[in-house]
Design a protein around this motif. Structure first.
Motif, PDB file in Angstrom:
ATOM      1  N   VAL A 183       0.814  -1.222   0.000  1.00 18.19           N
ATOM      2  CA  VAL A 183       0.000   0.000   0.000  1.00 18.19           C
ATOM      3  C   VAL A 183       0.846   1.271   0.000  1.00 18.19           C
ATOM      4  O   VAL A 183       0.423   2.303  -0.532  1.00 18.19           O
ATOM      5  CB  VAL A 183      -1.019   0.047   1.173  1.00 18.19           C
ATOM      6  N   THR A 184       2.060   1.208   0.566  1.00 16.18           N
ATOM      7  CA  THR A 184       2.879   2.427   0.573  1.00 16.18           C
ATOM      8  C   THR A 184       3.459   2.737  -0.797  1.00 16.18           C
ATOM      9  O   THR A 184       3.941   3.850  -1.034  1.00 16.18           O
ATOM     10  CB  THR A 184       4.031   2.321   1.600  1.00 16.18           C
ATOM     11  N   ALA A 185       3.400   1.765  -1.740  1.00 11.71           N
ATOM     12  CA  ALA A 185       3.944   1.982  -3.086  1.00 11.71           C
ATOM     13  C   ALA A 185       2.845   2.375  -4.083  1.00 11.71           C
ATOM     14  O   ALA A 185       3.122   2.624  -5.249  1.00 11.71           O
ATOM     15  CB  ALA A 185       4.656   0.727  -3.568  1.00 11.71           C
ATOM     16  N   VAL A 186       1.612   2.443  -3.596  1.00  9.87           N
ATOM     17  CA  VAL A 186       0.465   2.624  -4.500  1.00  9.87           C
ATOM     18  C   VAL A 186      -0.268   3.925  -4.173  1.00  9.87           C
ATOM     19  O   VAL A 186      -0.444   4.257  -3.003  1.00  9.87           O
ATOM     20  CB  VAL A 186      -0.506   1.419  -4.335  1.00  9.87           C
ATOM     21  N   THR A 187      -0.679   4.664  -5.206  1.00 11.11           N
ATOM     22  CA  THR A 187      -1.549   5.823  -4.948  1.00 11.11           C
ATOM     23  C   THR A 187      -2.934   5.617  -5.579  1.00 11.11           C
ATOM     24  O   THR A 187      -3.944   5.915  -4.961  1.00 11.11           O
ATOM     25  CB  THR A 187      -0.931   7.131  -5.490  1.00 11.11           C
TER      26      THR A 187
END
Lengths: 288, 288
Positions: A35-39
């Motif tokens: 989730v931290t790599a996705v916007t």
């Protein structure tokens, strides 16, 4: 509900996608799109469907946190598969996020998000009995009590995070670069942890260096024993002998097995991958 | 021994020099020339004598550590003023370093360096009785048992360092920027600490945010209460009611007073500056 669906175990730093047909995995892939790599989550989900099939999709884990796609609710424990299925966060009519679980037992608030699928799945798959104590070691170690196949209470300990903090940023850091395994030093740390006096036991690592009573090569294993032992002792000190079911890979799992044995309890390792699959299939089958 | 001498309380980051004449301070100065800022200790000592007088000099603290001038020995507890005076590390016939103190009581190694002067001085000055429990809060909090005016045992807890680590580097860091004082949240942390389950209680800070059960403005005070409370509970849980003598400035001292009271013991604050002076004068007067 559906014979064929997609399941995503979507964590902070990694993601695993499964295509499940009639209860069996026909395709799976793991990548670093946590989730931290996705916007743009909608675009990600579209991409997954393009690759794995245009199917209903069940998402679990940090994708439902406030750092994820949308905050999914917490279901209050006790919670079973049916409770989770009834409280899905529906994104659209083919896409839903599994809720987390919360507790306020004994006045201490606690939450989980993602682990509940493995825990309920372990019982659903018969990997653990319906009444059991389970543990998921890691950065934030989860201990869960199952009763009649439902999750009735749990405790999270910052065991792994504390070890990482000490190893990277503390005054002890230069001493803690050695290997960790089930060694005499690890077991000495587990024994020391029975004092339940972590902040003082940790300083003993420094004092041992000053006084030359332990080789620094053993200090990391001792510190690991101290932290894992603190976790195990706090959970098991007042319990009658029981078997703890450990959802973990062998590396960390073996450390917990040793610490649990040293505290007079039995331990058994469970395949957490199989537990997740059984859990997500059980939740999907209960979807209204 | 000498009617007039120089004393240096030489720590890691700071240094305080005293000129002492017939038991009274006639001049003192504090600067940032702690041991980590100094490479040529002989030149520093020459500079101190040029400024304060060409006199005998007694150094205490980290100047005697392996990061200091030269490693001074550890005297094994029990240790009194005379034991320290007999084990000085003599640099030359007018310059000496006070030894540290070590213990292996109960199988846990522990060391101190610098604190012993304050502890013995507190008793020498009559600020604490000859049989007493003393505590020096800080990064590495020292708890010392005095019997007949001698230091018979002690325990160091990494209380302050753990708080700093959590505040700077942990997953909880964004929650811990608030003020710390003796508030309801601080006392709630002290109460939670009685479970002696620090790693799990810490995760409760995160869970409280997720569930909205505590305002983040209170989280730092709660975490401080948890850490100080853990320290106090571990030391006092099995002790009969006693007065704990606290060597500290008021800010940290008041937190320890509150945590000690909450654990059913009395507490009194001692002027640590006066204790150091009484200690170094007592050691100097015992020098052979």
């Amino acid at each position: 509900m559906a014979n064929t669906f997609l399941a995503v175990d979507w964590g902070t730093t990694n993601r695993r996608v499964y295509r499940i047909e009639n209860g069996r995995v026909t395709r799976t892939e793991r990548d670093g799109r946590g989730v931290t790599a996705v916007t743009d989550f909608a675009a990600e989900v579209e991409g997954i469907r393009a690759a794995f099939g245009d199917l209903p999709m069940l998402l679990a884990g940090m994708v439902g946190a406030n750092i994820g796609w949308r905050p999914a609710p917490y279901v209050a424990a006790p919670a079973g598969v049916g409770d989770l299925a009834r409280s899905l966060l529906r994104i659209d009519d083919r896409t839903a996020i599994v809720p987390g679980v919360s507790t306020l037992a004994g006045g201490r608030p606690d939450v989980m998000r993602g682990e509940e699928v493995q825990l309920l799945g372990a019982v659903a798959a018969g990997l653990a009995p319906p009444d059991a104590l389970l543990v998921q070691p890691g950065t934030h170690c989860k201990w869960a009590r199952m009763e009649g196949g439902r999750l009735t209470g749990f405790t999270t300990a910052m065991t792994g995070e504390l070890f990482a903090l000490l190893r990277s940023h503390s005054l002890l850091a230069p001493q803690l670069s050695g290997a960790v395994g089930v060694t005499a030093a690890f077991l000495a740390g587990v024994e020391e942890a029975r004092r339940r006096d972590l902040a003082a036991s940790l300083f003993g690592i420094r004092a041992a260096r000053m006084l030359g009573t332990r080789d620094d090569a053993d200090a990391a294993a001792y510190a690991s024993g101290l932290l894992i032992g603190s976790d195990v002792t706090a959970r098991l000190a007042d319990s009658p002998p029981d078997t703890v079911h450990i959802l973990s890979g062998p590396e960390l799992g073996d450390l917990y097995v040793a610490a649990i044995h040293a505290n007079g309890h039995a331990a058994s390792l469970i395949d957490s991958h199989a537990a997740f699959l059984a859990g997500i299939i059980a939740i999907e089958s209960h979807c209204p």
